[in-house]
Design a protein around this motif. Structure first.
Motif, mmCIF file in Angstrom:
data_model
loop_
_atom_site.group_PDB
_atom_site.id
_atom_site.type_symbol
_atom_site.label_atom_id
_atom_site.label_comp_id
_atom_site.label_asym_id
_atom_site.label_seq_id
_atom_site.Cartn_x
_atom_site.Cartn_y
_atom_site.Cartn_z
ATOM 1 N N PHE A 65 0.920 -1.326 0.057
ATOM 2 C CA PHE A 65 -0.055 0.162 -0.102
ATOM 3 C C PHE A 65 0.882 1.240 -0.042
ATOM 4 N N ALA A 66 0.494 2.396 -0.676
ATOM 5 C CA ALA A 66 0.910 3.509 -0.709
ATOM 6 C C ALA A 66 -0.011 4.596 -0.329
ATOM 7 N N ALA A 67 0.447 5.679 0.292
ATOM 8 C CA ALA A 67 -0.565 6.834 0.695
ATOM 9 C C ALA A 67 0.239 8.115 1.036
ATOM 10 N N SER A 68 -0.556 8.980 0.843
ATOM 11 C CA SER A 68 0.172 10.373 1.151
ATOM 12 C C SER A 68 -1.000 11.206 1.959
ATOM 13 N N THR A 69 -0.485 12.447 2.503
ATOM 14 C CA THR A 69 -1.281 13.512 2.865
ATOM 15 C C THR A 69 -0.662 14.836 2.246
ATOM 16 N N GLY A 70 -1.561 15.831 2.485
ATOM 17 C CA GLY A 70 -1.019 17.160 1.626
ATOM 18 C C GLY A 70 -1.234 18.366 2.667
ATOM 19 N N ASP A 71 -1.585 19.421 2.194
ATOM 20 C CA ASP A 71 -1.379 20.527 3.008
ATOM 21 C C ASP A 71 -2.427 21.492 2.436
ATOM 22 N N PRO A 72 -3.787 21.766 2.752
ATOM 23 C CA PRO A 72 -4.215 21.417 4.058
ATOM 24 C C PRO A 72 -4.631 20.106 4.203
ATOM 25 N N GLY A 73 -4.979 19.128 3.306
ATOM 26 C CA GLY A 73 -5.672 18.023 3.433
ATOM 27 C C GLY A 73 -5.049 16.910 4.218
ATOM 28 N N ILE A 74 -5.666 16.390 5.047
ATOM 29 C CA ILE A 74 -4.913 15.337 5.779
ATOM 30 C C ILE A 74 -5.837 14.174 6.201
ATOM 31 N N GLN A 75 -5.342 13.238 6.687
ATOM 32 C CA GLN A 75 -6.118 12.235 7.175
ATOM 33 C C GLN A 75 -5.404 10.937 7.593
ATOM 34 N N PHE A 76 -5.845 9.847 8.301
ATOM 35 C CA PHE A 76 -4.994 8.584 8.794
ATOM 36 C C PHE A 76 -5.337 7.563 7.653
ATOM 37 N N ASN A 77 -4.275 7.345 7.001
ATOM 38 C CA ASN A 77 -4.583 6.227 5.864
ATOM 39 C C ASN A 77 -3.990 4.968 6.401
ATOM 40 N N CYS A 78 -4.979 4.171 6.793
ATOM 41 C CA CYS A 78 -4.710 2.747 7.603
ATOM 42 C C CYS A 78 -5.422 1.686 6.874
ATOM 43 N N VAL A 79 -4.670 0.548 6.915
ATOM 44 C CA VAL A 79 -5.168 -0.812 6.545
ATOM 45 C C VAL A 79 -5.388 -1.703 7.827
ATOM 46 N N THR A 80 -6.774 -2.298 8.368
ATOM 47 C CA THR A 80 -6.868 -2.936 9.349
ATOM 48 C C THR A 80 -6.894 -4.227 8.947
ATOM 49 N N LYS A 81 -7.230 -5.061 8.137
ATOM 50 C CA LYS A 81 -7.147 -6.272 7.674
ATOM 51 C C LYS A 81 -6.680 -6.571 6.201
ATOM 52 N N TRP A 82 -5.943 -7.639 6.238
ATOM 53 C CA TRP A 82 -5.282 -7.775 4.510
ATOM 54 C C TRP A 82 -5.401 -9.105 4.398
ATOM 55 N N ASN A 83 -5.701 -9.924 3.410
ATOM 56 C CA ASN A 83 -5.340 -11.142 3.013
ATOM 57 C C ASN A 83 -5.102 -11.178 1.498
ATOM 58 N N LEU A 84 -4.451 -12.139 1.127
ATOM 59 C CA LEU A 84 -3.618 -12.221 -0.330
ATOM 60 C C LEU A 84 -3.860 -13.645 -0.656
ATOM 61 N N GLU A 85 -4.501 -14.074 -1.976
ATOM 62 C CA GLU A 85 -4.273 -15.393 -2.291
ATOM 63 C C GLU A 85 -3.741 -15.277 -3.806
ATOM 64 N N MET A 86 -2.444 -15.771 -3.992
ATOM 65 C CA MET A 86 -1.690 -15.767 -5.470
ATOM 66 C C MET A 86 -1.538 -17.100 -6.030
ATOM 67 N N GLU A 87 -2.010 -17.161 -7.096
ATOM 68 C CA GLU A 87 -1.685 -18.499 -7.939
ATOM 69 C C GLU A 87 -0.190 -18.676 -7.978
ATOM 70 N N VAL A 88 0.114 -19.823 -7.771
ATOM 71 C CA VAL A 88 1.573 -20.334 -8.094
ATOM 72 C C VAL A 88 1.682 -20.863 -9.618
ATOM 73 N N LEU A 89 2.192 -20.249 -10.600
ATOM 74 C CA LEU A 89 2.463 -20.762 -11.805
ATOM 75 C C LEU A 89 3.187 -21.915 -11.729
ATOM 76 N N SER A 90 3.071 -22.639 -12.855
ATOM 77 C CA SER A 90 3.449 -23.959 -13.060
ATOM 78 C C SER A 90 5.066 -24.254 -12.865
ATOM 79 N N SER A 91 5.812 -23.438 -13.366
ATOM 80 C CA SER A 91 7.105 -23.735 -13.291
ATOM 81 C C SER A 91 7.561 -23.602 -11.663
ATOM 82 N N GLU A 92 6.643 -22.990 -11.040
ATOM 83 C CA GLU A 92 7.151 -22.843 -9.594
ATOM 84 C C GLU A 92 6.894 -24.045 -8.677
#
Length: 675
Positions: free
Chosen positions: A250-277
């Motif tokens: 994840f990437a995020a930014s704040t500015g001036d005057p715009g600000i906020q807390f950019n958070c991720v509270t949960k995350w799961n990822l499922e990635m296919e493993v290609l055949s050669s692996e």
């Protein structure tokens, strides 16, 4: 015969054992992770953080400073949090692309008195390093210098909470490819979602199907079910835009005057493993278990199965190589054939220190040929060459290789990079070109190590040379050739700083009975952002007129010293390069666009002539652009500069009855631009 029958029975039994083992493993084709919350001690080692901006705090990934990190400040911050392990997204030896599914919960918290800004993005990137000065509108993805550059190799899904000039509103999601200027956006207000709210969390699902190359993004308030239809749906071939092995995060930014807390509270990822692996390890185990029961009979029977198949495979590869080589040798005017071992030695075994550049079709290396490596060379002779090694050695790679060779083998022009030879050996595809000692125009405009920039004389000479080369490709060669990738990095400079147009990896020859080349690629049209004509995005057609548009971008880039893909901040607005120059033209201040690094050492009439020509070539309507013959005459000052309207015209759909045929109609330039 009896022994042979017994062997076949045992072999079938062994193969059944192998199939059972491999089948069991085939049921587990994915890898990934699941975090329902984040703990600094336990989970911190699994991530890479931008310090001190990004942390794990309050059981969440805090990508920009939260209320427990006020010593870092809230304003003008950017950060990334990337999962430490990389994932293979595609295979270099085949067309497979990995599928993946990810689900996460975002919390873009702000107090009611705060102005929202700037945003958060799910990111696929080659590095976990955040670009410098990537706060504000850049969202930790790019910055003013790098935005829009294809070498970023970044794809992101942005959740934007502050409107920029190129945004539909301040509450949307978008698909970003190497730029914060989204290629596709969706306003979230119509779905009842407001991203930046006090204590409001949202669930996000991103699904990518590697076979259909379909990307889908779903959103809902946390706790609500996943919607039946995606908010954003797009076709994108990831192998065109990201590195084969990339980071997720994840990437995020704040500015001036715009600000906020950019958070991720949960995350799961499922990635296919290609055949050669996944296949080889279990295939070896299966073979060790199964074949062990048959190896004795194999020896006793005297049947040399392995030898037979190896010989057959070797013969097939040899026949295929001989077929391709035969086709190459039959092409008229083909230059010499190089030995692979000589090119390998010339490039120091393709060492990283010899790399001149990288592109979507391969890597270009500097090569030093000595003595017998060169044809008709004395023992002490040394010649430098550029060796293009295709990155895909499968059938697609061969098609790219043959396509490039079939176009450039007969091209002869002083402003084109000359092909010296080729090599197809051991399944490796290589082209050998003249070496250009002064590198690319892009290098001199943006990456000069000594701080010097190109003089005005050199710039004018370069543009004249490229125009001449383009006219040759469109009108003087026996076929019309559309380059399709005109940009500063593909314009090389010889020892005299004369321009040589190179990299014909996307070029196509137009058949005599046709006047456009139609190639719709998943995920977008071929070319580079900022140089691609607007009709390409609508019609998917590359024509001589689209090349002229790309040349217009190059003219403005060389004169202004600014990249067409990077936004320009002017007062309180942001402009693309062409829009900025058009604005200055409208206000009678067009010469203010000339590169400041020239310190006013340039010819005023020439600069104005080129800037007006660049705008003329950048006309949104294809049929209104000048042709290459007129372009050459204008640069040579044999024709007056075009009269450009004060306001940039709007894009109009080409008439379905009109094929882009300005090459055949060479007399309409003066009529078109007498406005």
């Amino acid at each position: 015969m009896k022994r042979f029958i017994i062997f076949i029975v045992f072999l079938c039994f062994s193969l059944l054992q192998i199939a059972t083992i491999c089948s069991a493993q085939a049921q587990s084709k994915t890898k990934g992770f699941e975090y329902n919350e984040f703990d600094t001690q336990k989970d911190g080692p699994s991530f890479e953080f931008t310090k001190p901006t990004s942390t794990i705090d309050q059981n969440a990934l805090q990508i920009t400073p939260d209320n427990q990190n006020q010593e870092n400040g809230y304003y003008n911050k950017s950060g990334r949090i990337m999962y430490r392990d990389r994932y293979t997204l595609w295979l270099s030896d085949r067309d497979e692309i990995a599928s993946f599914n990810t689900n996460f919960v975002i919390n873009m918290y702000r107090e009611t008195t705060w102005e929202p800004g700037e945003g958060l993005a799910f990111l696929i990137a080659p590095s976990y390093d955040v670009p410098v000065a990537s706060y504000g509108q850049w969202m930790g993805i790019t910055n003013e210098t790098t935005d829009g550059k294809p070498e970023n190799r970044i794809v992101a899904i942005e959740f934007d909470t502050r409107k920029q000039d190129f945004d539909p509103d301040g509450n949307h999601l978008g698909l970003n490819i190497n730029s914060v200027n989204s290629s596709k956006t969706v306003s979230l207000s119509e779905f009842g979602i407001d991203l930046s709210q006090p204590d409001r969390k949202h669930s996000v699902w991103i699904n990518y199907n590697g076979k259909s190359q379909e990307l889908e993004v779903y959103m809902a308030k946390e706790g609500d079910a996943k919607p039946e239809t995606p908010f954003l749906k797009e076709l994108i071939n990831l192998r065109h835009f990201v590195e084969r092995v990339s980071y997720f995060g994840f990437a995020a930014s704040t500015g001036d005057p715009g600000i906020q807390f950019n958070c991720v509270t949960k995350w799961n990822l499922e990635m296919e493993v290609l055949s050669s692996e996944k296949d080889w390890k279990w295939l070896i185990i299966g073979l060790s278990v199964g074949v062990s029961t048959s190896v004795l009979l194999l020896v006793l029977s005297g049947i040399k199965v392995r030898g037979f198949y190896l010989k057959k495979k070797k013969n097939r590869a040899r026949d295929e190589e001989a077929g391709v080589t035969g086709k190459l040798k039959m092409l008229p005017g083909m230059p010499r054939e190089f030995k692979y071992k000589d090119l390998k030695r010339a490039t120091r075994n393709f060492h990283e220190s010899m790399i001149l550049g990288k592109g979507g079709f391969g890597v270009v290396y500097r090569g030093v040929l000595k003595g017998d490596d060169r044809e008709k060379a004395s023992d002490n002779a040394v010649t430098q060459v550029a060796v293009k090694r295709f990155s895909r050695d499968n059938i697609d790679g061969k098609e790219d290789f043959l396509a490039e060779l079939s176009i450039i083998n007969l091209l002869r022009h002083k402003n084109l990079v000359r092909l010296e030879g080729w090599c197809y050996e051991k399944g490796k595809l290589l082209l050998v070109y003249d070496y250009m000692p002064n590198g690319s125009v892009e290098k001199h405009l943006y990456k000069s190590s000594d701080g010097h920039t190109l003089s005005w004389r050199h710039r004018y000479k370069i543009l004249a040379g490229v125009a001449s080369a383009l006219h040759y490709l469109h009108n003087e060669y026996d076929k019309k050739v559309v380059h399709r990738d005109l940009k500063a990095s593909n314009i090389l400079l010889d020892s005299d700083y004369s321009a040589r147009l190179g990299d014909f990896g996307l070029a196509r020859a137009i058949e005599n009975e046709r006047n456009s080349y139609n190639e719709l690629e998943l995920g977008g049209v071929p070319g580079t952002l900022g140089y691609v004509a607007p009709e390409c995005f609508h019609m998917g057609k590359a024509t001589p007129e689209t090349d002229v548009f790309g040349f217009g971008a190059v003219i403005l880039e060389v004169v202004c010293g600014r990249s067409p893909g990077v936004k320009i901040q002017h007062e309180e607005q942001q402009f693309t390069l062409v829009d900025w120059v058009w604005m200055l033209h409208r206000e009678g201040r067009i010469l203010e666009a000339v590169d400041e690094r020239l310190d006013n050492v340039y010819e005023v009439d020439e600069a104005k002539r080129l800037l007006l020509l660049g705008l003329a070539c950048s006309h949104p309507v294809a049929g209104e652009r000048p042709q290459t013959q007129a372009i050459c005459q204008i640069i040579a000052e044999n024709m007056p500069p075009p009269r450009v309207p004060p306001f940039k015209p709007v894009f109009m759909w080409p008439s379905s009855s009109t094929a882009f045929n300005s090459v055949e109609e060479s007399g309409n330039f003066s009529k078109t631009w007498s406005l």
